[in-house]
Structures are given as structure tokens and as C-alpha cells.
Design an enzyme around this catalytic site. Structure first.
Site, PDB file in Angstrom:
ATOM      1  N   HIS A   1     -97.162  16.236 -31.282  1.00  0.00           N
ATOM      2  CA  HIS A   1     -96.449  17.363 -31.623  1.00  0.00           C
ATOM      3  C   HIS A   1     -97.845  18.136 -30.381  1.00  0.00           C
ATOM      4  CE1 HIS A   1     -94.372  20.425 -34.730  1.00  0.00           C
ATOM      5  NE2 HIS A   1     -94.882  21.160 -33.636  1.00  0.00           N
TER       6      HIS A   1
ATOM      7  N   ARG B   1     -87.727  20.251 -32.713  1.00  0.00           N
ATOM      8  CA  ARG B   1     -88.248  20.319 -33.684  1.00  0.00           C
ATOM      9  C   ARG B   1     -87.581  18.030 -34.174  1.00  0.00           C
ATOM     10  NH1 ARG B   1     -91.757  22.751 -34.756  1.00  0.00           N
ATOM     11  NH2 ARG B   1     -92.291  24.463 -36.401  1.00  0.00           N
TER      12      ARG B   1
HETATM   13  C1  OXD Z   1     -94.040  26.132 -34.336  1.00  0.00           C
HETATM   14  C2  OXD Z   1     -94.708  24.004 -33.704  1.00  0.00           C
HETATM   15  O1  OXD Z   1     -92.990  25.933 -34.484  1.00  0.00           O
HETATM   16  O2  OXD Z   1     -95.850  24.357 -33.639  1.00  0.00           O
HETATM   17  O3  OXD Z   1     -95.304  26.880 -33.594  1.00  0.00           O
HETATM   18  O4  OXD Z   1     -94.204  23.417 -34.214  1.00  0.00           O
END
Ligand code: OXD
Length: 315
Positions: free
Chosen positions: A278, A230
Site C-alpha cells: 500500500h 482498495r
Molecule cells: C488514501 C490511501 O486513500 O492512502 O489516501 O489509500
């Protein structure tokens, strides 16, 4: 049985079709692609809610569901919400095809550093034939910050390459081939040996901003950071300052505090930063639905399931 599906991701129709196939007897109420419904109260008799970054108003009304299934591995969007109804079990997606993707991404990032592909790309741009001295694996330690389901899979994928491996987690882990470091008392010693630091930590109250100037400065000079967890685990300005000073060698970033990464963010054009949008491990719909359907079937039969989040630890 009534299910509520609500996802901020754009592939609601795919989820709904898979859910209907996997649980034909269930009624699936959807609000993902209907913004007005997301603001309205859900039907009263929902048994299970399947959610990805739901609106707070919806979450607040789910106090009587039997469980909330988070449609991904990271539960920070639920855990960080003040609207999260207390006492409702939250279940995360476990692996469901994500471990393989994450392993591919991290192995690529590590080998790219170890084999110095960026230097060769630069040499090519300059028209230079410039072989570099072969590096030793001894001394090129890889550290995995966060040894959960995905961290363990990533470590297993790296193991055959022969790099010294270290892992850091809240509690000590006993995994063959990985030196285990545990708790805040051992964080600095762990960081001090990581030529490549791979961040796979969940975002919680305790981990937000964990990688700041102080902790990142514990890494060896020239170390490379890979963040596939994250964005908010990192203090962006601190990372940028250390990259600019040459204290850190570079960063491979797949996740950001704000996504999509704002056009003006310095990461976009920083010469030592590689970004991806991402995509290191996306939630696979068929695999995740099969897992969730199997868990709902077990819960309905009064059987235990795995993947239930511990609010004390994980929120
Ligand atoms: C998850 C993401 O947490 O895709 O699955 O970031």
C-alpha cells in the site's frame, strides 16, 4: 478554533507539527497516539475533525463539528462506518502529491508488462539470452477503471506513451485521448479491450466485490490487473482461480482486503502476483495540511470549497 486530530497511521507527531505551523491560531487536540483518549469523548467544542480510520466511538460523538477532513483520498473507512454522524460534511484530500506518485506506480506497472520485463528476469535466472518479438502498441489497450482526480492524472501520464486508452466511470467523461465508457451497461465492453486493467475506483456499496469471476472473465485472455485502489474491490478467490487457470496473465497489487496482507495469504507467493505494501500513493503530510488549512480558512470566511463528498454517491 478547536481541531481534533485522530489517525490510525503511525505519523501523528508529523501531522501535529505541520497543523500547528499551518494554523497557529487553532488549538489542536490529538488522540492519534493516545489509545485511551481515542476511546474517550472528544472535547465538546470541536470545530473541525481531521481523521484517518478513527474508532467508531469517537466518530459517533462528532455530530456537531462543522466538517470532517479525511486524511487521505479514499473515504471508505468513514463511509463504511455505521458510526458516521449524519449530515456532517466530509472532505477528502484531493491530489496533494498523490497523483504524481500514482502515475509513477501505474506507468511502471504498465511498461513492465508491455516491455515484458518479467520474462527477461526469468530468462536471466535461467541464464538464457532470449530476445522477444517487439510488441505493437495497437492492440495493447490500457483501461482505467475509475476516472476521478487520480484516474485522470494516471491517464495523462500514460498518454505520451501512445497506448490506446479507455476509461470507465459512473458518468461519461470527455478527456482528450481516452475513450470513455460509462455505467454498468458499458462495463463489459470496456473490460473486453483492456490488456492492462488499472483499478482506481473508490470503495462504495456499489463497487465492493465488483471485480469477481464474471467481470474479470470479460478481460482478454492473458490480461494483467493493477489494483491501486482498495483490496475489497476484488474477490480474491476469483482472481486467484483465473490466474491459476492462465485466464489472466498476472496481477500487480498494492492494496488488500486485510492490511498488512496476512502471512498465509496465497498472494504472497503466487508466481503471477506482484505485491507492494500500500505504497502506490501515500498521503504527503505537508501538502495535505496546506490543502486542509486553506479549506478551513475558506470555510471560516463562508466561502465554498472543493472535495466535499456526496454521501448519496460516495458512501
Ligand atoms: C488514501 C490511501 O486513500 O492512502 O489516501 O489509500
Amino acid at each position: 478554533m478547536n481541531l481534533l486530530f485522530c489517525s490510525a497511521a503511525g505519523n501523528g507527531a508529523e501531522w501535529l507539527a505541520a497543523l500547528t505551523r499551518a494554523l497557529p491560531a487553532a488549538r489542536v487536540h490529538a488522540c492519534s497516539h493516545l489509545p485511551d483518549q481515542a476511546k474517550a469523548s472528544p472535547p465538546q467544542d470541536i470545530d473541525y475533525a481531521l481523521l484517518w480510520k478513527p474508532p467508531a466511538r469517537l466518530l459517533r460523538d462528532l455530530g456537531s463539528v462543522k466538517a470532517i477532513f479525511n486524511l487521505g483520498a479514499g473515504i471508505d473507512a468513514l463511509a463504511g462506518s455505521e458510526a458516521m454522524p449524519p449530515g456532517v460534511p466530509v472532505v477528502r484530500v484531493e491530489d496533494a502529491g498523490m497523483a504524481e506518485q500514482m502515475s509513477e506506480y501505474v506507468v511502471h506497472a504498465v511498461l513492465r508488462q508491455y516491455r515484458e520485463f518479467d520474462s527477461y528476469a526469468e530468462a536471466q535466472r535461467a541464464g538464457l539470452w532470449r530476445p522477444l518479438a517487439r510488441r505493437q502498441k495497437r492492440g495493447f489497450d490500457i483501461g482505467i477503471l475509475g476516472i476521478g482526480v487520480l484516474g485522470t492524472a494516471v491517464a495523462a501520464a500514460l498518454l505520451p506513451f501512445g497506448f490506446p486508452l479507455a476509461g470507465w466511470s459512473r458518468t461519461r467523461k470527455d478527456i482528450a485521448g481516452i475513450d470513455s465508457y460509462a455505467g454498468s451497461a458499458e462495463l463489459d465492453a470496456f473490460l473486453a479491450r483492456c490488456q492492462v486493467l488499472v483499478c482506481l475506483l473508490p470503495l462504495t456499496r456499489e463497487t465492493r466485490g465488483l471485480l469477481d469471476r464474471r467481470t474479470l472473465s470479460q478481460l482478454p485472455v492473458g490480461a494483467h490487473l493493477v489494483n491501486v485502489a482498495r483490496g475489497a474491490l476484488i474477490v480474491d478467490d476469483d482472481l486467484l482461480a483465473l490466474l491459476d487457470q492462465g485466464r489472466l496473465g498476472g496481477a500487480t497489487l498494492d492494496v488488500f482486503q486485510d492490511e498488512p496482507l496476512p502471512a498465509a495469504h496465497p498472494f504472497w507467493h503466487h508466481p503471477r502476483v506482484s505485491i507492494t505494501p500500500h505504497v502506490s500513493a501515500v498521503t504527503l503530510v505537508e501538502e495535505s495540511v496546506a490543502q486542509i488549512a486553506a479549506k478551513i480558512t475558506r470555510l471560516e470566511a463562508g466561502l465554498p470549497i472543493t472535495g466535499i463528498v456526496d454521501p448519496e454517491r460516495d458512501f
